[in-house]
Design a protein around this motif. Structure first.
Motif, PDB file in Angstrom:
ATOM      1  N   HIS A 164       0.723  -1.217   0.047  1.00  0.00           N
ATOM      2  CA  HIS A 164      -0.517   0.224  -0.233  1.00  0.00           C
ATOM      3  C   HIS A 164       0.550   1.366   0.170  1.00  0.00           C
ATOM      4  N   LEU A 165       1.854   1.426   0.571  1.00  0.00           N
ATOM      5  CA  LEU A 165       2.982   1.939   0.830  1.00  0.00           C
ATOM      6  C   LEU A 165       3.028   2.911  -0.965  1.00  0.00           C
ATOM      7  N   ARG A 166       3.838   1.698  -1.452  1.00  0.00           N
ATOM      8  CA  ARG A 166       4.184   1.477  -2.700  1.00  0.00           C
ATOM      9  C   ARG A 166       2.915   2.311  -4.395  1.00  0.00           C
ATOM     10  N   HIS A 167       2.181   1.588  -3.678  1.00  0.00           N
ATOM     11  CA  HIS A 167       0.421   2.736  -4.255  1.00  0.00           C
ATOM     12  C   HIS A 167       0.505   3.973  -3.800  1.00  0.00           C
ATOM     13  N   ALA A 168       0.405   4.469  -2.550  1.00  0.00           N
ATOM     14  CA  ALA A 168       0.042   5.703  -2.611  1.00  0.00           C
ATOM     15  C   ALA A 168       0.952   6.711  -3.359  1.00  0.00           C
ATOM     16  N   ILE A 169       2.779   6.005  -2.807  1.00  0.00           N
ATOM     17  CA  ILE A 169       3.226   6.834  -3.629  1.00  0.00           C
ATOM     18  C   ILE A 169       3.201   7.368  -4.830  1.00  0.00           C
TER      19      ILE A 169
ATOM     20  N   ASP B  60       2.566  10.695  -6.452  1.00  0.00           N
ATOM     21  CA  ASP B  60       3.840  10.688  -8.170  1.00  0.00           C
ATOM     22  C   ASP B  60       2.548  10.897  -9.944  1.00  0.00           C
ATOM     23  N   THR B  61       1.526   9.669  -9.638  1.00  0.00           N
ATOM     24  CA  THR B  61       1.053  10.492 -11.043  1.00  0.00           C
ATOM     25  C   THR B  61      -0.162  11.783 -10.983  1.00  0.00           C
ATOM     26  N   LEU B  62      -0.464  11.949  -9.490  1.00  0.00           N
ATOM     27  CA  LEU B  62      -1.187  13.334  -9.651  1.00  0.00           C
ATOM     28  C   LEU B  62       0.050  15.076 -10.160  1.00  0.00           C
ATOM     29  N   ASP B  63       1.278  14.355  -9.102  1.00  0.00           N
ATOM     30  CA  ASP B  63       1.886  15.490  -9.670  1.00  0.00           C
ATOM     31  C   ASP B  63       3.236  16.195 -10.969  1.00  0.00           C
ATOM     32  N   THR B  64       2.464  14.366 -11.702  1.00  0.00           N
ATOM     33  CA  THR B  64       3.191  14.390 -12.860  1.00  0.00           C
ATOM     34  C   THR B  64       2.178  14.844 -13.902  1.00  0.00           C
ATOM     35  N   GLN B  65       0.832  14.953 -13.237  1.00  0.00           N
ATOM     36  CA  GLN B  65      -0.364  15.263 -14.215  1.00  0.00           C
ATOM     37  C   GLN B  65      -0.367  16.818 -14.151  1.00  0.00           C
ATOM     38  N   SER B  66      -0.160  17.191 -12.975  1.00  0.00           N
ATOM     39  CA  SER B  66      -0.346  18.402 -12.629  1.00  0.00           C
ATOM     40  C   SER B  66       1.170  19.516 -13.101  1.00  0.00           C
ATOM     41  N   ASP B  67       2.429  19.077 -13.370  1.00  0.00           N
ATOM     42  CA  ASP B  67       3.233  19.762 -13.959  1.00  0.00           C
ATOM     43  C   ASP B  67       3.573  19.060 -15.150  1.00  0.00           C
TER      44      ASP B  67
ATOM     45  N   LEU C 164      10.745  22.921 -15.236  1.00  0.00           N
ATOM     46  CA  LEU C 164      10.026  22.244 -15.086  1.00  0.00           C
ATOM     47  C   LEU C 164      10.157  20.951 -15.206  1.00  0.00           C
ATOM     48  N   LEU C 165      11.392  20.368 -16.028  1.00  0.00           N
ATOM     49  CA  LEU C 165      11.673  19.496 -15.820  1.00  0.00           C
ATOM     50  C   LEU C 165      12.206  19.018 -15.241  1.00  0.00           C
ATOM     51  N   VAL C 166      13.414  19.709 -14.515  1.00  0.00           N
ATOM     52  CA  VAL C 166      14.323  19.609 -14.384  1.00  0.00           C
ATOM     53  C   VAL C 166      13.906  19.380 -12.461  1.00  0.00           C
ATOM     54  N   ARG C 167      13.265  19.788 -12.749  1.00  0.00           N
ATOM     55  CA  ARG C 167      12.066  19.965 -11.250  1.00  0.00           C
ATOM     56  C   ARG C 167      11.491  18.670 -10.624  1.00  0.00           C
ATOM     57  N   GLU C 168      11.038  18.091 -11.690  1.00  0.00           N
ATOM     58  CA  GLU C 168      10.702  17.294 -12.323  1.00  0.00           C
ATOM     59  C   GLU C 168      11.542  16.157 -11.663  1.00  0.00           C
ATOM     60  N   ILE C 169      12.617  16.058 -12.334  1.00  0.00           N
ATOM     61  CA  ILE C 169      13.336  15.277 -11.704  1.00  0.00           C
ATOM     62  C   ILE C 169      13.841  14.541 -10.735  1.00  0.00           C
ATOM     63  N   HIS C 170      14.447  15.490 -10.023  1.00  0.00           N
ATOM     64  CA  HIS C 170      14.118  15.716  -8.462  1.00  0.00           C
ATOM     65  C   HIS C 170      13.105  15.436  -6.997  1.00  0.00           C
ATOM     66  N   HIS C 171      12.172  15.453  -8.005  1.00  0.00           N
ATOM     67  CA  HIS C 171      11.043  15.473  -7.562  1.00  0.00           C
ATOM     68  C   HIS C 171      11.177  13.644  -7.460  1.00  0.00           C
ATOM     69  N   ARG C 172      11.855  12.786  -8.778  1.00  0.00           N
ATOM     70  CA  ARG C 172      11.240  11.502  -8.982  1.00  0.00           C
ATOM     71  C   ARG C 172      12.350  11.150  -7.999  1.00  0.00           C
ATOM     72  N   VAL C 173      13.163  11.508  -7.625  1.00  0.00           N
ATOM     73  CA  VAL C 173      14.489  11.005  -6.811  1.00  0.00           C
ATOM     74  C   VAL C 173      14.534  11.249  -5.712  1.00  0.00           C
TER      75      VAL C 173
ATOM     76  N   ASN D 152      11.232  10.885  -4.168  1.00  0.00           N
ATOM     77  CA  ASN D 152      10.184   9.589  -4.159  1.00  0.00           C
ATOM     78  C   ASN D 152      11.322   8.619  -4.119  1.00  0.00           C
ATOM     79  N   ASN D 153      12.240   8.476  -5.115  1.00  0.00           N
ATOM     80  CA  ASN D 153      12.878   6.643  -4.893  1.00  0.00           C
ATOM     81  C   ASN D 153      13.328   6.750  -3.898  1.00  0.00           C
ATOM     82  N   LEU D 154      13.987   7.418  -3.191  1.00  0.00           N
ATOM     83  CA  LEU D 154      14.925   7.493  -1.845  1.00  0.00           C
ATOM     84  C   LEU D 154      13.978   7.639  -1.175  1.00  0.00           C
ATOM     85  N   GLN D 155      12.351   7.518  -0.835  1.00  0.00           N
ATOM     86  CA  GLN D 155      11.649   7.502   0.343  1.00  0.00           C
ATOM     87  C   GLN D 155      10.648   6.342   0.448  1.00  0.00           C
TER      88      GLN D 155
END
Length: 608
Positions: free
Chosen positions: A312-317, A321-328, A409-418, A420-423
Motif C-alpha cells: 500500500h505504501l508503494r501504491h500511495a507513492i 507521483d501520478t498526481l504531481d506528474t499530471q499537474s506538471d 519544470l523538467l529539472v524539478r520533476e527529476i529531483h522530485h522523482r529522485v 520519491n525513490n529515496l522515500q
C-alpha cells in the motif's frame, strides 16, 4: 472529545482538546516564573505553607516536563496528607494522577484518581467528583475496558449534571458514544452523539459539535442508515457541501475506518477502508485513493503485516507521483500553447511588415512629384520597421525564456522523482528493520537510513527552491542534526546540540558528500562519545575562513581510544576520510578532552 487528567481552578478539566492549548499557553508564560518560585520554595519551612508554591510549579511544568511535575505533585501530596485539609489531600492525589497520565502512565494514574474521587464524594463535592470520574473513565477506555468505561462515563455525566457542569457533561457524553460504538451498539452511539452535539452547539462550541456530528455520521453508517449518514456528513463537513454522493460516502468510510483503527477494531477498519478504496478506484478519485492506501498502511503496521504495508505504501507513492506528474504536464502544455500562440503572432506581424513595405513602394511611385512628402513618409516607414523589429525581438526573447522555464519544470520533476525513490528505499528499509532482531544488523540498517535521509534532505530542498540554484546549508544542517537526535532516541536535555553555520549556498556535488560527512560525525558522537547515558554537548560549525570552507564537529565526550583503530568503521573515521578525499579536503582529528574533527576544503563555486 478527549480529556487531559489535569487540575485547573481546583478541579480536573474534562476536555483535552480545550485544555491542552490553553494550559500550554499559560505554561509558557509561567515558565519565566519557575526560577523565582524555586527561590521562594527554598526559603519556606517544610509545612503546609509550601503547598501553594508547589501547586504553581506543578501547573508551570506538567505539560512541558511531566516527570518534574510528578515530583512536585508527590511533595504536595505528602504535605497534604501530613496536615492538610481533605480538599488538599484530594488535590494532591489528583495532581499525582495528572502527571502520570500526561507522562503516558494511565494505569498508574488510576488509583490516584480513585483515591481523590473517594475524598470528593465523602466531602459532597459532586461537580469535582464528576470531573475526576470522567478521567477515570477515559483511562479505562484507553485500556479497552469498555464495560467498566461505560459505567464510569454514565456516572460521570450524572455527577456533572448534578454538580452544575452541563458543558463538561455534554463533552463527556460524546465519549460515552465512543464506548457504545466500540461495544458494537452504533444505534445507541448515534443517539448520544446527537445529544452531545446539540448541547455543545448551545454552549457556543461549534467546532467540537461539528467533530461529534461527523463521528455520529460514522455511527449511522455502521447501523445501516447510509442516507442519513451521508446527509449528516454533508451538513457537518464544509469540504463536502457541494460534493457528489459517492465522494461523500468515500470520505465517510475513510473517517469511520480510521476511527475503528484508532480504537483497535482492526477487522472492521479493514472492511471500511477497503470499501472506501474500491469506490475511489471505481470513481477515479485520486486524492481519496491515496488517502485509502495511506490508511491501509497504518492498519497493516498495527497488525504487524509488513508486506501488506509495503504494497500500500508503494501504491500511495505511485499515485502521489501520478498526481504531481499530471499537474506538471498541464503546466508544460499551457506553456507550449502560449509559445505556439506567440510564434503565430510573430509570423502575422512579419507578413504585415512585408505588406507595409510593398505599400510604401507604391506610394513612392505614385507620389514622385511630391519629393518632400516621399522623404517624410520614407523616414516614417524606417522608424516603423525598427519598432516592429524590436517588438519581434522581444517576442523571440520571451519565447526563449518560456522554453527555459519549461526546462526548469523538467529539472524539478527529476529531483522530485529522485526524492520519491529515496522515500521508497527508506520505506523498504524501515519495513525490513522491523523484521531484524540482531542488534548489530539493526544498527547498520538504521545508519543506512540516516545516510539516505541526509541525501533525501538535499533533494527536498532542491525541489521547492529550483535545485539549479544550490543548497542553503544552515537550515539543511539543522534538520539533519535534529533528525539524527530523534533517530537515536536521545533523551531531551541529555545531549545538547550547538550549530554555528554561516548562511552559505553550495552546489549539489559539494553539499551531498559534506552532508554525509556531518551525518557520520554526529552519528559517531551519539554512539560512542556519551556511554552510560552521560550528558554532553555536540558542536557543528561550518564557516568560510581565508578563502576556504572550514567544517568542525566537536563533542565533550570520552574521546577517541588510544591508539586509534587501524581498520573498520568503528569510529566512522574511514568513511569521513573517503568523503574528505572526494572533497579534496584536509582532515585533522584531536582527542582529549572530547573529540574534534576538522575538515578544510577549497571553497566551491557559489550557487547564489
Amino acid at each position: 472529545m478527549r480529556r487531559s487528567a489535569g487540575s485547573w481552578g481546583g478541579a480536573l478539566h474534562p476536555v483535552r482538546t480545550l485544555v491542552l492549548p490553553i494550559v500550554m499557553l499559560f505554561s509558557a508564560a509561567l515558565a519565566a516564573q519557575v526560577d523565582s518560585l524555586e527561590r521562594v520554595l527554598a526559603g519556606l519551612p517544610e509545612d503546609s505553607t509550601r503547598l501553594q508554591v508547589l501547586r504553581a510549579l506543578f501547573r508551570a511544568e506538567v505539560f512541558r516536563m511531566p516527570a518534574r511535575a510528578l515530583e512536585r505533585a508527590e511533595a504536595y501530596a505528602a504535605l497534604a496528607d501530613a496536615g492538610g485539609t481533605a480538599r488538599q489531600r484530594a488535590l494532591g492525589q489528583a495532581m499525582t494522577g495528572q502527571a502520570l497520565y500526561v507522562g503516558g502512565y494511565g494505569l498508574r494514574a488510576l488509583p490516584h484518581f480513585q483515591r481523590a474521587l473517594a475524598i470528593y464524594r465523602a466531602e459532597g463535592l459532586v461537580g469535582d467528583a464528576g470531573l475526576l470520574q470522567a478521567n477515570v473513565a477515559s483511562i479505562l477506555a484507553d485500556g479497552h475496558r469498555w464495560p467498566e468505561a461505560l459505567s464510569a462515563y454514565q456516572r460521570a455525566i450524572a455527577d456533572l449534571e448534578r454538580g452544575g457542569e452541563p458543558k463538561w457533561a455534554a463533552g463527556v457524553e460524546g465519549e460515552l458514544a465512543d464506548v457504545w460504538q466500540a461495544l458494537g451498539r452504533p444505534d445507541s452511539a448515534a443517539v448520544h452523539y446527537g445529544r452531545s452535539a446539540e448541547a455543545l452547539e448551545r454552549f457556543g462550541m461549534a467546532d467540537h459539535a461539528r467533530e461529534v456530528r461527523l463521528d455520529g455520521a460514522g455511527a449511522l453508517l455502521r447501523s445501516g442508515r447510509t442516507e442519513q449518514a451521508l446527509d449528516l456528513f454533508r451538513s457537518s463537513d464544509t469540504a463536502s457541501v457541494r460534493s457528489t454522493a459517492p465522494l461523500i460516502l468515500i470520505r465517510l468510510l475513510l473517517r469511520s475506518g480510521r476511527w475503528s483503527l484508532a480504537h483497535g477494531q482492526h477487522a472492521e477498519a479493514d472492511s471500511l477502508l477497503r470499501r472506501a478504496l474500491h469506490l475511489a478506484v471505481d470513481g477515479g478519485f485520486i486524492v481519496e485513493r491515496i488517502r485509502g492506501h495511506e490508511a491501509l498502511v497504518e492498519l497493516a503496521e498495527a497488525r504487524s503485516l509488513p508486506d501488506s504495508a509495503l504494497v500500500h505504501l508503494r501504491h500511495a507513492i505511485q499515485w502521489k507521483d501520478t498526481l504531481d506528474t499530471q499537474s506538471d504536464a498541464a503546466a508544460i502544455l499551457a506553456l507550449e500553447r502560449r509559445a505556439s500562440d506567440a510564434l503565430s503572432k510573430a509570423e502575422l506581424e512579419h507578413r504585415g511588415a512585408v505588406i507595409a513595405r510593398q505599400r510604401a513602394q507604391l506610394i513612392l511611385i505614385a507620389a514622385a512629384v511630391l519629393l518632400l512628402a516621399v522623404i517624410v513618409m520614407a523616414l516614417w516607414s524606417v522608424l516603423r520597421r525598427e519598432r516592429r523589429h524590436r517588438l519581434a525581438l522581444a517576442d523571440r526573447t520571451r519565447i526563449v525564456e518560456e522554453a527555459l522555464h519549461a526546462k526548469s519544470l523538467l529539472v524539478r520533476e527529476i529531483h522530485h522523482r529522485v526524492k520519491n525513490n529515496l522515500q521508497i528505499v527508506s520505506g523498504l528499509l524501515r519495513v525490513q528493520l522491523r523484521a531484524i532482531k540482531d542488534p548489530t544488523a539493526r544498527m547498520a540498517v538504521r545508519d543506512g537510513l540516516d545516510r539516505i535521509r541526509s541525501m533525501s534532505l538535499i533533494h527536498q530542498d532542491l525541489y521547492p527552491h529550483d535545485g539549479v540554484q544550490g543548497i542553503e546549508m544552515a537550515p539543511y544542517v539543522e534538520r539533519l542534526a535534529q533528525g539524527l537526535l530523534r533517530s537515536h532516541a536521545v533523551e531531551e536535555h541529555r545531549v545538547t546540540l550547538h550549530l554555528d553555520v554561516e548562511p552559505l549556498w553550495l552546489d549539489v556535488d559539494t553539499a551531498i558528500p559534506l552532508g554525509l560527512v556531518i551525518n557520520e560525525l554526529i552519528t559517531n558522537a551519539l554512539k560512542h562519545a556519551f556511554p552510560d547515558r552521560r550528558p554532553g554537548r555536540i558542536t557543528v560549525s561550518l564557516r568560510e575562513e581565508e578563502g576556504a570552507l572550514m567544517l568542525t564537529v566537536a563533542d565533550d565526550g570520552v574521546g577517541l581510544p588510544d591508539p586509534l583503530p587501524s581498520g573498520g568503521d568503528g569510529s566512522g573515521l574511514v568513511l569521513v576520510r573517503t568523503f574528505a578525499e572526494k572533497l579534496k579536503a584536509e582532515q585533522h582529528v584531536r582527542s582529549g578532552p572530547g573529540t574534534t574533527v576538522q575538515l578544510r576544503l577549497p571553497l566551491p563555486p557559489r550557487s547564489r
